[in-house]
Design an enzyme around this catalytic site. Structure first.
Site, PDB file in Angstrom:
ATOM      1  N   PRO A 155       0.848  -1.195   0.000  1.00 37.02           N
ATOM      2  CA  PRO A 155       0.000   0.000   0.000  1.00 37.02           C
ATOM      3  C   PRO A 155       0.886   1.250   0.000  1.00 37.02           C
ATOM      4  O   PRO A 155       1.939   1.271   0.648  1.00 37.02           O
ATOM      5  CB  PRO A 155      -0.789  -0.108   1.310  1.00 37.02           C
ATOM      6  N   LYS A 156       0.468   2.251  -0.725  1.00 33.85           N
ATOM      7  CA  LYS A 156       1.170   3.542  -0.697  1.00 33.85           C
ATOM      8  C   LYS A 156       0.549   4.355   0.440  1.00 33.85           C
ATOM      9  O   LYS A 156      -0.460   5.030   0.263  1.00 33.85           O
ATOM     10  CB  LYS A 156       1.042   4.274  -2.035  1.00 33.85           C
ATOM     11  N   VAL A 157       1.153   4.245   1.598  1.00 33.39           N
ATOM     12  CA  VAL A 157       0.610   4.890   2.792  1.00 33.39           C
ATOM     13  C   VAL A 157       0.656   6.403   2.614  1.00 33.39           C
ATOM     14  O   VAL A 157       1.676   6.974   2.220  1.00 33.39           O
ATOM     15  CB  VAL A 157       1.398   4.459   4.043  1.00 33.39           C
TER      16      VAL A 157
END
EC number: 6.5.1.2
Length: 566
Positions: free
Chosen positions: A124-126
Site C-alpha cells: 500500500p502507498k501509505v
C-alpha cells in the site's frame, strides 16, 4: 526494423507538435501570465505545507495542479519551475537520500514498467509524511523529515510523544530506516472515506513545537525502506518484523503479473486498513547499493495511484438551463475528466445565485467530485484564469412561473421545458414526444404555442428535420391520444401548482373562479399554494391556452351549454 519504426513513432507522438492539440490557444503574453500565476499558487501551497504543516488544498488537487503546470511549461516552452520540495529543504542531511517515485498513469503503464522485471513486490502507498529514522544501540535517536530528499528538518523533539512508533528495538543495533509517519485510523476504507486529510493532519502535528501524548499516539509508522538492509526484499521484511516493524511484512506481497498488481490495488482500496492510502507501490526485491541512491525516481520503484476522488477540470463554457417554472440552472461544460471510471463533461451549479457568487468563467480550473458516486458535483474553484471572459447570463427576473408560454426570443429553453413536461409522464404521457422531438418542432416553426401541435398533420410534421413519414404517423397517434386524456391530467400537464395526489374536480370555469380562501378548504392546500393556484388560473397566458383547448374540444375546458328554461 519494425522496432525502429515503433520507436520513431513514439518519439514523434511525444513532441510538442503532437501535444499541441491539447494545449490552450493562448498568445505568448497570456501564456506567460497564466504560468506565472500557477507557479505562484503552487509556491504558496508548498510554503504553507512544508514550513507550517498546513495543507491549503487536497493532495490530489495539488498533484493535478503540478501536472498541469508541467503540461503548460511543455506547451509554451517557458522553462521549468523550481522543485516543489525546495521549500522543504532543511539543515539536517539524510544518511541516505530519499528516492522519488514515478507515477504510473494506468494499467498499460504498469504493464510496461513490469516488463522484464522479476521479484516484484506490491505494498500500500501509505498516505503520510516521509521520514528518516536513525537507531543507535537499538534506541531511536534521530527523526528527520524528507525535505528535498537530501536534507530535511529535525523532528527528533517529538520522539518521546510518539508512543505508537517503535522507539526501542529488541536488539542493541545501529540502523537507518526510511518510512511514513501516518495518522492512525480505525477500519479506514479508502474507497468510501477518501484520504480524510490524513497527510495534512500529520504534517500539521509534526510542524508544531511540541506534541501532547494524545497527539503523538495518533501517529503511526510504516517502514518501507532499509537502505543498508539485506539484499533481498523477503529477508529485509522478515528481519524488520523481528525488530518490531511487522506491518512492513504484513502489507508486502510478492507478485508476478499485472493482474496480481491490479488485484492487490483493488483489495487495499476497498478493504479496512489502519491508515489512509493513495495507491500502491511496486518495487523490485533487489535494488542498487544505498551508496548509489539519489533524490530522484529510480527504475526499481514506481507508484500506481488510486482514482482521484476530486478531479481538476478546466471550464470550457458556462451555459444556463432554464426549466419549466423559470428556474435558471448554470451548467459548467468542462474539458472531459474521469472520476471512478465515469467520464465527466459537465456539472450543474444548482442556482444562478451560486454562479454569481463564485463568478466562474471559461478557463477557470475547478474541483469536481461525485455525489453518491454518480452525480458530478462542483466543490470549489481551484485556479482562476488571468483573463476573465465575459458571460451573458439571464437577468434574475427574466424567467418566472408565468414567462415563456410561447416561443419567442430568449424563451426557447423554458418553452421547450414546458412542452417536455406536458408530454412527459407527469403530464399527458404521450409516446415519442421527448425533449428532442419538441425542439425539432419548435426550431422548424411548427409549434409556437402550447397547443399548436394539436393542429399538425403528417405532411407538416415531416417538414421538421429527422421526422420521417412513419415517425409522423406515430406522433399523430400520440397526439390523438391526448384528446381523450382526463381534464385533471391536462391541468397537471400544463403545470398547475398542486400536489399530484390532491384532487382536481370540476371544470375550468369552476376552478378558475375559486378564491384563495376556497382553495384553502381543500385538505393539503395552505396559504402559499392557494395564492399560486389563483395566480395560475388568472394568468392571461394560461387563460388563452384554456380557450384554445376549449376550441379544440378538450373535455373540461369547453363551456357547458346553457339550459333554456321552458
Amino acid at each position: 526494423m519494425p522496432y525502429l519504426l515503433l520507436f520513431a513513432l513514439l518519439f514523434v507522438l511525444n513532441t510538442p507538435l503532437a501535444r499541441a492539440a491539447s494545449c490552450p490557444h493562448w498568445n505568448p503574453q497570456q501564456a506567460k501570465a497564466e504560468v506565472a500565476q500557477l507557479r505562484a499558487t503552487l509556491a504558496r501551497w508548498d510554503e504553507h505545507y512544508h514550513r507550517q504543516g498546513i495543507a491549503l488544498v487536497a493532495d490530489e488537487l495539488y498533484d493535478q495542479s503540478h501536472e498541469r503546470l508541467n503540461h503548460l511549461q511543455q506547451c509554451f516552452a517557458v522553462g521549468t519551475s523550481p522543485s516543489p520540495l525546495a521549500s522543504a529543504r532543511g539543515p539536517v542531511p539524510h544518511p541516505v537520500p530519499h528516492t522519488g517515485v514515478d507515477k504510473l498513469a494506468d494499467r498499460q503503464a504498469v504493464a510496461r514498467w513490469m516488463t522484464g522485471k522479476t521479484g516484484v513486490w506490491v505494498q500500500p502507498k501509505v498516505d503520510g509524511v516521509a521520514v528518516s529514522l536513525t537507531y543507535q544501540q537499538g534506541r531511536l535517536v534521530q527523526l528527520t523529515s524528507r525535505g528535498d530528499g537530501v536534507h530535511g528538518h529535525d523532528w527528533s523533539r517529538h520522539i518521546p510523544q510518539l508512543g505508537a512508533v517503535t522507539r526501542q528495538l529488541p536488539e542493541a543495533v545501529d540502523l537507518h530506516l526510511q518510512g511514513e509517519l501516518y495518522l492512525r485510523l480505525d477500519e479506514h476504507v479508502q474507497a468510501k472515506a477518501g484520504s480524510a486529510n490524513a497527510r495534512g493532519t500529520v504534517a500539521g502535528l509534526l510542524a508544531r513545537k511540541q506534541l501532547t501524548g494524545a497527539q503523538g499516539n495518533a501517529i503511526g509508522l510504516f517502514v518501507w525502506g532499509w537502505p543498508h538492509g539485506p539484499e533481498q526484499q523477503a529477508e529485509r521484511l522478515a528481519q524488520l518484523a523481528r525488530l518490531g516493524f511487522p506491518d512492513s511484512q504484513l502489507y508486502s506481497i510478492a507478485i508476478d503479473t499485472l493482474e496480481d498488481a491490479a488485484h492487490w490495488r483493488e483489495h487495499w482500496y476497498r478493504s479496512a486498513l489502519p491508515f489512509a492510502t493513495d495507491g500502491v507501490i511496486l518495487r523490485q526485491g533487489s535494488r542498487p547499493p544505498a551508496e548509489r541512491w539519489q533524490a530522484k525516481a529510480p527504475y526499481w520503484i514506481a507508484a500506481w495511484k488510486y482514482p482521484y476522488a476530486q478531479a481538476l477540470a478546466e471550464v470550457r463554457d458556462v451555459r444556463f438551463r432554464v426549466g419549466r417554472t423559470g428556474r435558471v440552472t448554470p451548467v459548467l461544460h468542462v474539458q472531459p475528466v474521469t472520476l471512478d471510471d465515469r467520464r465527466i463533461t459537465q456539472v450543474s451549479l444548482g442556482s444562478l445565485a451560486r454562479w454569481q457568487r463564485l463568478d466562474i468563467r471559461p478557463g477557470d480550473q475547478v474541483a469536481i467530485s461525485l455525489a453518491g458516486l454518480t452525480i458530478p458535483r462542483l466543490e470549489h474553484v481551484v485556479h482562476r484564469a488571468v483573463e476573465r471572459q465575459p458571460i451573458t447570463a439571464p437577468a434574475p427576473d427574466q424567467h418566472h412561473a408565468h414567462s415563456c408560454w410561447q416561443a419567442s426570443e430568449g424563451c426557447d429553453e423554458q418553452f421547450i421545458a414546458r412542452l417536455t413536461w406536458l408530454g412527459g409522464k407527469q403530464g399527458l404521457a404521450l409516446p415519442r414526444t421527448g425533449p428532442g422531438t419538441w425542439r425539432r418542432l419548435v426550431e422548424a416553426g411548427l409549434v409556437t404555442s402550447m397547443t399548436d401541435w394539436l393542429q399538425l398533420d403528417a405532411e407538416r410534421l415531416q417538414q421538421a428535420p429527422g421526422i420521417s413519414r412513419l415517425t409522423a404517423t406515430q406522433m399523430l397517434g400520440s397526439f390523438d391520444q391526448a384528446r381523450s386524456r382526463p381534464f385533471d391530467q391536462w391541468l397537471r400537464a400544463l403545470g398547475v401548482p398542486i400536489g399530484k395526489h390532491l384532487p382536481l374536480t370540476g371544470n375550468w370555469q369552476a376552478l378558475a373562479s375559486r378564491s384563495a380562501g376556497q382553495w384553502q378548504t381543500v385538505p393539503g392546500i395552505g396559504a402559499k399554494r392557494s395564492r399560486q393556484l389563483v395566480e395560475f388560473f388568472a394568468a392571461s397566458e394560461v387563460q388563452a391556452i384554456a380557450a384554445q383547448l376549449a376550441e379544440a374540444g378538450i373535455e373540461g375546458f369547453r363551456t357547458p351549454p346553457q339550459r333554456i328554461e321552458q
